[in-house]
Design an enzyme around this catalytic site. Sequence first.
Site, short mmCIF file in Angstrom:
data_model
loop_
_atom_site.label_atom_id
_atom_site.label_comp_id
_atom_site.label_asym_id
_atom_site.label_seq_id
_atom_site.Cartn_x
_atom_site.Cartn_y
_atom_site.Cartn_z
N SER A 15 0.81 -1.22 0.00
CA SER A 15 0.00 0.00 0.00
C SER A 15 0.85 1.27 0.00
CB SER A 15 -0.92 0.02 1.22
OG SER A 15 -1.66 1.23 1.27
N SER A 17 -0.74 4.11 0.65
CA SER A 17 -1.55 5.05 1.44
C SER A 17 -0.76 5.77 2.53
CB SER A 17 -2.75 4.32 2.05
OG SER A 17 -3.66 3.94 1.05
N THR A 62 -8.75 -2.03 3.06
CA THR A 62 -8.51 -2.58 1.74
C THR A 62 -8.79 -4.08 1.76
OG1 THR A 62 -6.93 -2.63 -0.11
CG2 THR A 62 -6.00 -2.91 2.10
N LYS A 66 -13.42 -5.11 3.08
CA LYS A 66 -14.34 -4.00 2.78
C LYS A 66 -15.80 -4.34 3.06
CE LYS A 66 -11.42 -1.68 -0.62
NZ LYS A 66 -11.35 -1.09 -1.98
N ASP A 102 -14.26 4.71 -2.90
CA ASP A 102 -13.66 4.10 -4.09
C ASP A 102 -14.34 4.52 -5.39
OD1 ASP A 102 -11.58 2.63 -2.94
OD2 ASP A 102 -12.88 0.92 -2.52
N GLY A 129 -16.16 -5.97 -4.58
CA GLY A 129 -16.48 -4.71 -3.93
C GLY A 129 -16.13 -3.49 -4.76
N VAL A 153 -21.74 -15.32 -13.80
CA VAL A 153 -22.67 -14.31 -14.30
C VAL A 153 -23.68 -13.90 -13.23
CG1 VAL A 153 -24.32 -13.73 -16.12
CG2 VAL A 153 -22.41 -15.22 -16.63
N ILE A 215 -8.13 -0.59 -12.36
CA ILE A 215 -8.10 -0.02 -11.01
C ILE A 215 -6.81 -0.35 -10.26
CG2 ILE A 215 -10.61 -0.06 -10.84
CD1 ILE A 215 -10.25 -2.41 -8.82
N TYR A 217 -3.00 -0.03 -9.43
CA TYR A 217 -2.04 1.06 -9.62
C TYR A 217 -0.59 0.63 -9.39
CZ TYR A 217 -1.75 1.61 -4.50
OH TYR A 217 -1.54 1.41 -3.16
N GLY A 238 -4.66 2.94 -12.54
CA GLY A 238 -5.43 3.04 -11.31
C GLY A 238 -4.94 4.08 -10.32
#
Length: 272
Positions: A15, A17, A62, A66, A102, A129, A153, A215, A217, A238
């Site tokens: 991370s 963050s 994360t 979530k 998000d 999520g 599906v 999404i 990164y 992302g």
Amino acid sequence: MKKWFAVIGDPIAHSKSPNMHNTWFEEMNIDATYIPIHVKGDELEKAVAALKTLGVSGWNITIPHKQTIIPFLDELDPIAEKMAAVNTVVVQDGKLKGYNTDGAGFVHSLEEAIGQQKQSEVLIIGSGGAARGIAFALQQYGYHNLTITNRTVSKAEKIVNELGEGRALSIEEAENSLDRFNILIQCTSAGLANTDFKLPLSLEKLQEGAFVADIVYNPLMTPFLLEAEKRKATIINGLGMFVHQGAIAFQHWLGQYPNTNLMIKRLTEELL
């Protein structure tokens, strides 16, 4: 008193963050710190109690917590409740309130990159999520031509039913009609730096000039984006979503919106 914040997940070492939020604290002269905490699934309830006891002001969540964190919170923001997923917790008057930033973070980054494209046909790949959050946020921001594809599906159908619009396709059906979509959004964890990767679906029929987002990164250029670029798509990594979802969380905690453009530039240089 010094405030402190955290991010919890399993794994957590990858991370960015802590780096992002601590840089913002420094830039904005806020006396606070932000730390990563590795929390396994069976430790989540104890971790939430410990965070509260130790006086945390808020934290991010994360993978894989979530959805499973929800029973341990006192209140949900209406959007988080609708999405059934939380990535941000605010501690206020001893109560824990969950938010989901998000989806809004993704829409901010998408429109920053390509402007408003609300009439576009959008294909969301995945039904976890992140896919749920992005689907609801796109709908909230006025995007209504939404299709969700997933290997199972029925999971895609569930999101479509909750949205009250859109459609669900199998991977094969999505591959066969890929040229109708202007925007593709890869919402699975495939392509993370610490995972094995195979394309979630074939891009053989990708529309030239389509906008393709991932999404993930880290790495900035996933195999999915590299393949899309070969097929002359406009690609969106992302990192913008990551920075904007963090900025929205920051605003929930401290009432200020940090400098996202500078942060995207800094993190891009780090990840290249």
